[in-house]
Design a protein around this motif. Structure first.
Motif, PDB file in Angstrom:
ATOM      1  N   ASP A 190       1.310  -1.226   0.002  1.00  0.00           N
ATOM      2  CA  ASP A 190       0.031   0.324   0.339  1.00  0.00           C
ATOM      3  C   ASP A 190       0.827   1.232  -0.077  1.00  0.00           C
ATOM      4  OD1 ASP A 190      -2.014  -1.459  -0.288  1.00  0.00           O
ATOM      5  OD2 ASP A 190      -2.537  -1.031   2.325  1.00  0.00           O
ATOM      6  N   GLU A 191       1.741   1.133   0.793  1.00  0.00           N
ATOM      7  CA  GLU A 191       2.589   2.840   0.948  1.00  0.00           C
ATOM      8  C   GLU A 191       3.698   2.388   0.383  1.00  0.00           C
ATOM      9  OE1 GLU A 191       3.234   5.687   3.241  1.00  0.00           O
ATOM     10  OE2 GLU A 191       2.288   3.722   4.716  1.00  0.00           O
ATOM     11  N   ARG A 226       2.744   1.799  -2.656  1.00  0.00           N
ATOM     12  CA  ARG A 226       1.681   1.874  -3.736  1.00  0.00           C
ATOM     13  C   ARG A 226       1.115   4.204  -3.824  1.00  0.00           C
ATOM     14  NH1 ARG A 226      -2.401  -1.966  -3.256  1.00  0.00           N
ATOM     15  NH2 ARG A 226      -0.737  -3.266  -4.629  1.00  0.00           N
ATOM     16  N   ARG A 227       1.498   3.982  -2.874  1.00  0.00           N
ATOM     17  CA  ARG A 227       1.023   5.759  -2.532  1.00  0.00           C
ATOM     18  C   ARG A 227       1.882   6.537  -3.236  1.00  0.00           C
ATOM     19  NH1 ARG A 227      -1.658   5.273   1.326  1.00  0.00           N
ATOM     20  NH2 ARG A 227      -0.614   4.265   3.180  1.00  0.00           N
ATOM     21  N   SER A 228       3.395   5.548  -3.085  1.00  0.00           N
ATOM     22  CA  SER A 228       4.546   6.788  -3.587  1.00  0.00           C
ATOM     23  C   SER A 228       4.519   6.766  -5.389  1.00  0.00           C
ATOM     24  CB  SER A 228       5.817   6.031  -3.080  1.00  0.00           C
ATOM     25  OG  SER A 228       5.597   5.863  -1.628  1.00  0.00           O
ATOM     26  N   SER A 267       2.419   8.788  -6.519  1.00  0.00           N
ATOM     27  CA  SER A 267       2.169  10.906  -6.151  1.00  0.00           C
ATOM     28  C   SER A 267       2.860  11.192  -7.241  1.00  0.00           C
ATOM     29  CB  SER A 267       3.044  10.370  -4.712  1.00  0.00           C
ATOM     30  OG  SER A 267       4.292  10.753  -5.065  1.00  0.00           O
ATOM     31  N   GLU A 314       7.220   5.737   4.378  1.00  0.00           N
ATOM     32  CA  GLU A 314       8.078   6.220   2.842  1.00  0.00           C
ATOM     33  C   GLU A 314       9.412   6.698   3.244  1.00  0.00           C
ATOM     34  OE1 GLU A 314       6.696   7.939  -1.023  1.00  0.00           O
ATOM     35  OE2 GLU A 314       8.031   9.546   0.760  1.00  0.00           O
TER      36      GLU A 314
END
Ligand code: ZN
Ligand code: ZN
Ligand code: FE
Length: 751
Positions: free
Chosen positions: A264-265, A267-269, A272, A373
């Protein structure tokens, strides 16, 4: 009931479309008044009925443009003035001193939508952007951030573009780099058929296995088909980069998820607007050429972030190697002419454009673990975001270290870090260090009153700092690492600092690197270390792990099991006599030594290769850690001799790097816990800061954190700033600022 409020919004709120956002929000709620920029903040003078105003203020936070960073909103009441309209007031000159410039940002969904709409006038246009996205830091010559002071100055807006630019309700209101096919930058090619569409021609060349130089946001990339081993090997040969992993750009997240495990982390990075390279565990059905990241179980993956990347990747419809356009370890190339010269011998063809880059930046690199991150290389997309420094004082320039060079400018409690500038060995790198320093000093209006530098007298960064002729603060390398970790976590207190890395100059003239410090921003005491071993050949040791493996074997009273030659005989003799050797307590070199003894490799083609391969090879096995006793004393000592003996015994019975790596990592984590327990009993300190390049090793960091937390410690790790040498400058700046402050009080040494 009619009310009026003066609202001040602080943070990164200028040059990010904040005023148009305020305008649209106010108008949609039927409010009147005005919005303007003032001293780095956005001020709204708004009136209307009280419930609408309250909803409006809430929306300032919740609905802010994606790239804005709202840090504080203050509102005070005022007497209603009975205005009937809402307007955007132009910036007044002199109000830009505290302006914060946004980093370069990946293309936004609205722009990508227009780009793929055949009816849009910017359909397929590879330089589409708006106030939510596009180039910023890389194209700015001077502040305030207005088009004439960017490299877009040479492009005169066409009528429709100018109309959008002037319309407060439009997404491109004051979007400084706005452009369209009629008035904006254009693609050109070199080495490709110029009668064809440039992107189409580039894609055909890539399919043939060609190496393509592509101009991006912060500089040039060298690209090739990531599934074509021959192309990847050609790129390695021409770039003189034998084994260091290449980053890969995937057309879509879905395509990337076929090749790697994405949390999940991550994917966010990836999604972004900062669009970093994200290090991911490789999946089984990778399909990538083996030469992309040999020997590693990780992959540096990135998604398309410029409109040009989106077109290139969509038309190629497969993964591309996208590595910095430079010769090994030199700064990234950003200028068209320079690219043709420097990259000419590497690239078969060029995909260029005519929007100039003022400030080159490499891609940033992150890895997520323990829910955050964590930056490994801080550059495009993150720079020039500012960081709070925890301590306040006059202007300071901190020069950082020589490898993975980054400098820091600090003033009045705020720090700005430069982008990653590469290794300072070459003249090109030193020159770009100077250019970027002068540029950032101007942009942030910092006049240094003092400099901070590493204690190492022979570092280029030390010389570059001292050349400024200002009062100087020499900061011990590992103290700077721990200070960087403190500042990264917003803390200013005394901690147990575990600073583990490859090498840093110690005040006793030996090379430190496996340190336990009791430290704060004012100073440190060396409270423990890895037991030092003699090192032969200085910096060569980082590329030749056999040297330290041999030294550790000799120290542990073990016969050398590796290759024998006149060179190894000579080194062995020097180690035994301790002649022409330097002592080192380096944890990084211990990693190399163990990797070598685990028969992974005797030499490296890049620093840290052996250690990274050991981390990659390690498995989660239910096996006891190797012994690594902590010898109590006024200076704690972690004695690696029994560790080495046990590693060698495992190697003799062919246990393999999976087992050796597993037992070795847990030995280190366990010894760190033991040492921290002793230091807590002695000092009463229950907070541990982990920093230094070794903690980029996720296995070591995670195991150490788990152990320390279950022993009741609070553990600080780095996230926003690299724990490697790319974070040194931030720690140096904080330490020097503190020193200046104490000096101003008449305490502490005079500079
Ligand atoms: Zn956009
Ligand atoms: Zn136009
Ligand atoms: Fe370091």
């Amino acid at each position: 009931m009619r009310c009026r409020r003066i609202v001040v919004i602080r943070g990164t709120v200028q040059g990010v479309g904040f005023r148009p956002f305020v305008y649209r929000t106010a108008v949609s709620r039927g409010l009147t008044g005005a919005v303007w920029n003032e001293s780095g903040a956005v001020v709204v003078d708004v009136e209307g009925d009280s419930s609408s105003i309250e909803a409006f203020v809430r929306e300032l936070r919740s609905g802010a443009p994606a790239i804005a960073r709202v840090e504080a909103i203050d509102a005070r009441e005022a007497e209603p003035a009975g205005r009937e309209t809402f307007s955007i007031v132009e910036s007044r000159p002199g109000e830009t001193r505290h302006a914060r410039l946004s980093p370069d940002l990946a293309a936004c969904p609205a722009c990508l939508g227009e780009m793929s709409d055949p009816a849009d006038r910017r359909s397929r246009y590879p330089f589409i952007n708006c106030t939510d996205c596009g180039p910023r830091y890389s194209i700015v010559r001077e502040l305030p951030y207005d088009r004439p002071r960017t490299t877009m100055a040479s492009f005169t807006m066409c009528e429709p573009c100018a109309a959008e630019y002037a319309e407060p309700s439009h997404r491109r209101y004051h979007a400084q780099p706005t452009a369209c096919p009629d008035c904006g930058p254009r693609l050109t090619t070199v080495g490709l058929d110029s009668s064809e569409d440039p992107v189409g021609a580039a894609v055909r060349a890539l399919r043939r296995g060609a190496i393509l130089a592509v101009k991006g946001l912060g500089g040039f990339h060298l690209a090739c088909d990531a599934t074509n081993e021959a192309a990847v090997q050609t790129l390695r040969r021409r770039k003189a980069r034998c084994a260091k992993p290449f980053a890969v750009m995937f057309p879509t997240l879905a395509a990337l998820e076929q090749a790697a495990r994405v949390g999940d982390e991550d994917r966010r990075s990836l999604a972004s607007r900062r669009a970093p390279i994200v290090l991911l565990k490789r999946g089984l059905a990778a399909g990538l050429a083996p030469g992309v990241a040999p020997g590693l179980d990780e992959l540096g993956a990135v998604l398309p972030y410029t409109p040009l990347h989106h077109r290139l990747l969509a038309e190629f419809s497969g993964p591309l190697v996208m590595t910095s356009g430079n010769r090994s370890e030199e700064p990234i190339v950003w200028d068209n002419q320079l690219a043709l010269q420097t990259l000419g011998p590497i690239a078969d063809a060029f995909l260029l454009h005519d929007r100039d880059i003022v400030t080159p930046s490499d891609d940033s690199v992150v890895r997520s673990f323990l829910g955050h991150e964590r930056l490994l290389r801080r550059a495009r997309g993150y720079v020039p975001d500012t960081l709070p420094l925890c301590v306040t004082g006059p202007g300071v320039f901190a020069a950082g270290g020589d490898l993975k060079s980054v400098f820091c400018l600090a003033r009045e409690g705020t720090a700005v870090l430069s982008q990653h500038l590469g290794d300072l060995d070459t003249l090109e790198a030193q020159r770009s260090f100077e250019t970027v320093r002068e540029h950032l000093q101007r942009l942030f209006d910092v006049t240094p009153r003092a400099v901070a530098h590493d204690l190492h007298p022979d570092y280029h960064s030390t010389r570059l700092a001292l050349d400024l002729g200002l009062p100087a603060v020499a900061v011990q390398h590992h103290h700077a690492h721990i200070a960087s970790c403190l500042v990264d976590n917003g803390r200013n207190e005394r901690v147990i600092g575990v600073a583990w890395d490859g090498a840093g100059f110690g005040p006793d003239g030996t090379i430190w690197g496996g340190e336990f410090l009791v430290a704060d921003l004012d100073g440190f005491e060396r409270a423990g270390r890895l037991r030092p071993v003699p090192m032969v050949g200085g910096d060569l040791a980082a590329r030749e792990p056999w040297r330290l493996a041999l030294a550790h074997a000799v120290e542990a009273g073990q016969p050398w099991p590796g290759t024998r030659s006149t060179k190894t005989e000579l080194v062995e003799a020097m180690v035994r006599k301790r002649a022409h050797t330097t002592l080192t307590s380096s944890a990084g070199r211990l990693f190399d030594a163990v990797a070598c003894l685990a028969r992974l490799r005797e030499t490296c083609s890049y620093e840290g290769q052996a250690a990274m391969e050991l981390e990659a090879a390690s498995l989660d096995l239910d096996m006891p850690p190797y012994p690594l006793p902590v010898i109590d004393g006024s200076l704690l000592e972690l004695d690696a001799r029994p560790t080495i003996a046990a590693v060698m015994a495992d190697a003799r019975r062919d246990a393999g790097p999976a087992v050796i790596g597993c037992r070795f990592h847990s030995a280190l984590a366990s010894a760190i816990e033991d040492a921290c327990r002793l230091l807590r009993a002695r000092s009463g300190i229950g907070v541990v800061a982990l920093s230094g390049g070794c903690f980029q090793n996720a296995r070591l960091a995670a195991q150490t954190v788990v152990r320390l937390e279950s022993a009741g410690f609070e553990v600080l790790l780095q996230a926003r700033v690299p724990c490697g040498d790319g974070g040194l400058a931030l720690g140096q700046a904080a330490i020097a600022t503190r020193r200046l402050f104490r000096q101003s009080l008449g305490r502490g040494p005079v500079l």
